[in-house]
Design a protein around this motif. Structure first.
Motif, PDB file in Angstrom:
ATOM      1  N   ARG A  99       0.981  -1.207   0.067  1.00  0.00           N
ATOM      2  CA  ARG A  99       0.188   0.022   0.104  1.00  0.00           C
ATOM      3  C   ARG A  99       0.793   1.076   0.061  1.00  0.00           C
ATOM      4  O   ARG A  99       0.822   2.254  -0.692  1.00  0.00           O
ATOM      5  CB  ARG A  99      -0.839  -0.092   1.258  1.00  0.00           C
ATOM      6  CG  ARG A  99      -2.101  -0.831   0.965  1.00  0.00           C
ATOM      7  CD  ARG A  99      -2.870  -0.954   2.229  1.00  0.00           C
ATOM      8  NE  ARG A  99      -3.929  -1.701   2.157  1.00  0.00           N
ATOM      9  CZ  ARG A  99      -5.054  -2.411   2.731  1.00  0.00           C
ATOM     10  NH1 ARG A  99      -4.500  -2.131   4.174  1.00  0.00           N
ATOM     11  NH2 ARG A  99      -5.961  -3.106   2.582  1.00  0.00           N
ATOM     12  N   ALA A 100       1.961   1.521   0.726  1.00  0.00           N
ATOM     13  CA  ALA A 100       2.861   2.297   0.806  1.00  0.00           C
ATOM     14  C   ALA A 100       3.498   2.555  -0.350  1.00  0.00           C
ATOM     15  O   ALA A 100       3.649   3.564  -1.001  1.00  0.00           O
ATOM     16  CB  ALA A 100       4.052   2.299   1.856  1.00  0.00           C
ATOM     17  N   GLU A 101       4.020   1.693  -1.118  1.00  0.00           N
ATOM     18  CA  GLU A 101       4.549   1.429  -2.405  1.00  0.00           C
ATOM     19  C   GLU A 101       3.517   2.096  -3.448  1.00  0.00           C
ATOM     20  O   GLU A 101       3.803   3.002  -4.257  1.00  0.00           O
ATOM     21  CB  GLU A 101       5.034   0.235  -2.818  1.00  0.00           C
ATOM     22  CG  GLU A 101       5.882   0.500  -4.252  1.00  0.00           C
ATOM     23  CD  GLU A 101       6.297  -1.110  -4.525  1.00  0.00           C
ATOM     24  OE1 GLU A 101       6.889  -1.189  -5.816  1.00  0.00           O
ATOM     25  OE2 GLU A 101       6.595  -2.092  -3.710  1.00  0.00           O
ATOM     26  N   LEU A 102       2.108   1.668  -3.519  1.00  0.00           N
ATOM     27  CA  LEU A 102       1.295   2.186  -4.337  1.00  0.00           C
ATOM     28  C   LEU A 102       0.976   3.807  -4.268  1.00  0.00           C
ATOM     29  O   LEU A 102       0.884   4.366  -5.216  1.00  0.00           O
ATOM     30  CB  LEU A 102      -0.109   1.206  -3.947  1.00  0.00           C
ATOM     31  CG  LEU A 102      -1.371   1.687  -5.142  1.00  0.00           C
ATOM     32  CD1 LEU A 102      -0.969   1.544  -6.530  1.00  0.00           C
ATOM     33  CD2 LEU A 102      -2.424   0.980  -4.618  1.00  0.00           C
ATOM     34  N   LYS A 103       1.055   4.094  -2.940  1.00  0.00           N
ATOM     35  CA  LYS A 103       0.911   5.328  -2.744  1.00  0.00           C
ATOM     36  C   LYS A 103       1.800   6.302  -3.177  1.00  0.00           C
ATOM     37  O   LYS A 103       1.694   7.326  -3.883  1.00  0.00           O
ATOM     38  CB  LYS A 103       0.664   5.656  -1.324  1.00  0.00           C
ATOM     39  CG  LYS A 103       0.353   7.120  -0.999  1.00  0.00           C
ATOM     40  CD  LYS A 103       0.162   7.274   0.486  1.00  0.00           C
ATOM     41  CE  LYS A 103      -0.489   8.773   0.980  1.00  0.00           C
ATOM     42  NZ  LYS A 103      -0.651   8.814   2.546  1.00  0.00           N
ATOM     43  N   ARG A 104       3.351   5.800  -3.089  1.00  0.00           N
ATOM     44  CA  ARG A 104       4.316   6.634  -3.754  1.00  0.00           C
ATOM     45  C   ARG A 104       4.233   6.615  -5.177  1.00  0.00           C
ATOM     46  O   ARG A 104       4.477   7.705  -5.842  1.00  0.00           O
ATOM     47  CB  ARG A 104       5.618   5.977  -3.412  1.00  0.00           C
ATOM     48  CG  ARG A 104       6.912   6.550  -3.646  1.00  0.00           C
ATOM     49  CD  ARG A 104       8.190   5.825  -3.422  1.00  0.00           C
ATOM     50  NE  ARG A 104       8.104   4.346  -3.934  1.00  0.00           N
ATOM     51  CZ  ARG A 104       8.478   3.938  -5.086  1.00  0.00           C
ATOM     52  NH1 ARG A 104       8.775   4.903  -6.117  1.00  0.00           N
ATOM     53  NH2 ARG A 104       8.518   2.567  -5.579  1.00  0.00           N
ATOM     54  N   VAL A 105       3.982   5.482  -5.762  1.00  0.00           N
ATOM     55  CA  VAL A 105       3.901   5.337  -7.271  1.00  0.00           C
ATOM     56  C   VAL A 105       2.769   6.133  -7.757  1.00  0.00           C
ATOM     57  O   VAL A 105       2.977   6.847  -8.789  1.00  0.00           O
ATOM     58  CB  VAL A 105       3.613   3.975  -7.706  1.00  0.00           C
ATOM     59  CG1 VAL A 105       3.452   3.886  -9.356  1.00  0.00           C
ATOM     60  CG2 VAL A 105       4.978   3.171  -7.422  1.00  0.00           C
ATOM     61  N   GLU A 106       1.980   6.219  -7.038  1.00  0.00           N
ATOM     62  CA  GLU A 106       0.670   7.080  -7.609  1.00  0.00           C
ATOM     63  C   GLU A 106       0.960   8.702  -7.390  1.00  0.00           C
ATOM     64  O   GLU A 106       0.568   9.399  -8.391  1.00  0.00           O
ATOM     65  CB  GLU A 106      -0.948   6.764  -6.821  1.00  0.00           C
ATOM     66  CG  GLU A 106      -1.456   5.651  -6.968  1.00  0.00           C
ATOM     67  CD  GLU A 106      -2.555   5.264  -6.237  1.00  0.00           C
ATOM     68  OE1 GLU A 106      -2.538   5.810  -5.085  1.00  0.00           O
ATOM     69  OE2 GLU A 106      -3.371   4.422  -6.438  1.00  0.00           O
ATOM     70  N   MET A 107       1.478   9.047  -6.402  1.00  0.00           N
ATOM     71  CA  MET A 107       2.374  10.261  -6.262  1.00  0.00           C
ATOM     72  C   MET A 107       3.039  10.700  -7.461  1.00  0.00           C
ATOM     73  O   MET A 107       3.035  11.921  -7.995  1.00  0.00           O
ATOM     74  CB  MET A 107       3.090  10.666  -4.856  1.00  0.00           C
ATOM     75  CG  MET A 107       1.760  10.570  -3.715  1.00  0.00           C
ATOM     76  SD  MET A 107       2.342  11.083  -2.260  1.00  0.00           S
ATOM     77  CE  MET A 107       4.101  11.087  -2.090  1.00  0.00           C
ATOM     78  N   GLU A 108       4.180   9.818  -7.718  1.00  0.00           N
ATOM     79  CA  GLU A 108       4.994  10.219  -8.868  1.00  0.00           C
ATOM     80  C   GLU A 108       4.201  10.074 -10.273  1.00  0.00           C
ATOM     81  O   GLU A 108       4.512  11.220 -11.033  1.00  0.00           O
ATOM     82  CB  GLU A 108       6.141   8.767  -8.818  1.00  0.00           C
ATOM     83  CG  GLU A 108       7.037   8.892  -7.926  1.00  0.00           C
ATOM     84  CD  GLU A 108       7.829   7.663  -7.824  1.00  0.00           C
ATOM     85  OE1 GLU A 108       7.678   6.785  -8.576  1.00  0.00           O
ATOM     86  OE2 GLU A 108       8.779   7.462  -6.922  1.00  0.00           O
ATOM     87  N   ARG A 109       3.116   9.363 -10.301  1.00  0.00           N
ATOM     88  CA  ARG A 109       2.404   9.500 -11.674  1.00  0.00           C
ATOM     89  C   ARG A 109       1.672  10.764 -11.534  1.00  0.00           C
ATOM     90  O   ARG A 109       1.603  11.551 -12.770  1.00  0.00           O
ATOM     91  CB  ARG A 109       1.523   8.550 -11.555  1.00  0.00           C
ATOM     92  CG  ARG A 109       0.420   8.811 -12.943  1.00  0.00           C
ATOM     93  CD  ARG A 109      -0.827   7.943 -12.459  1.00  0.00           C
ATOM     94  NE  ARG A 109      -1.688   8.426 -11.322  1.00  0.00           N
ATOM     95  CZ  ARG A 109      -2.459   7.978 -10.994  1.00  0.00           C
ATOM     96  NH1 ARG A 109      -3.010   6.601 -11.131  1.00  0.00           N
ATOM     97  NH2 ARG A 109      -3.340   8.636 -10.101  1.00  0.00           N
ATOM     98  N   ASP A 110       1.116  11.478 -10.330  1.00  0.00           N
ATOM     99  CA  ASP A 110       0.541  12.540 -10.449  1.00  0.00           C
ATOM    100  C   ASP A 110       1.390  13.698 -10.630  1.00  0.00           C
ATOM    101  O   ASP A 110       0.992  14.643 -11.240  1.00  0.00           O
ATOM    102  CB  ASP A 110      -0.254  12.698  -9.130  1.00  0.00           C
ATOM    103  CG  ASP A 110      -1.570  11.808  -9.084  1.00  0.00           C
ATOM    104  OD1 ASP A 110      -1.842  11.073  -9.926  1.00  0.00           O
ATOM    105  OD2 ASP A 110      -2.125  11.466  -7.741  1.00  0.00           O
ATOM    106  N   ILE A 111       2.406  13.820 -10.312  1.00  0.00           N
ATOM    107  CA  ILE A 111       3.582  15.063 -10.296  1.00  0.00           C
ATOM    108  C   ILE A 111       3.783  14.835 -11.685  1.00  0.00           C
ATOM    109  O   ILE A 111       3.886  15.832 -12.481  1.00  0.00           O
ATOM    110  CB  ILE A 111       4.603  14.580  -9.525  1.00  0.00           C
ATOM    111  CG1 ILE A 111       4.378  14.870  -7.975  1.00  0.00           C
ATOM    112  CG2 ILE A 111       6.057  15.449 -10.032  1.00  0.00           C
ATOM    113  CD1 ILE A 111       5.456  14.569  -7.024  1.00  0.00           C
TER     114      ILE A 111
END
Length: 53
Positions: A37-49
């Motif tokens: 879940r933490a990794e998914l959150k990080r990847v989603e933030m990177e995608r959004d940026i």
């Protein structure tokens, strides 16, 4: 309650423990779920940026 259904309290307790063991993931599974879940959150933030750039 168990006796009213015609079963022993010990049998009901065993069924309850088995049901809980089947429903609750082991600690290693919980740790992996937390990590994923933490990794998914990080990847989603990177995608959004990257979308904003």
């Amino acid at each position: 309650m168990a006796r009213a259904q015609g079963i022993s309290p010990a049998l009901l307790g065993r069924w309850l423990r088995q049901a809980l063991e089947a429903a609750v993931p082991y600690s290693t599974e919980r740790d992996e779920i937390k990590r994923l879940r933490a990794e998914l959150k990080r990847v989603e933030m990177e995608r959004d940026i990257s979308k904003k750039l």
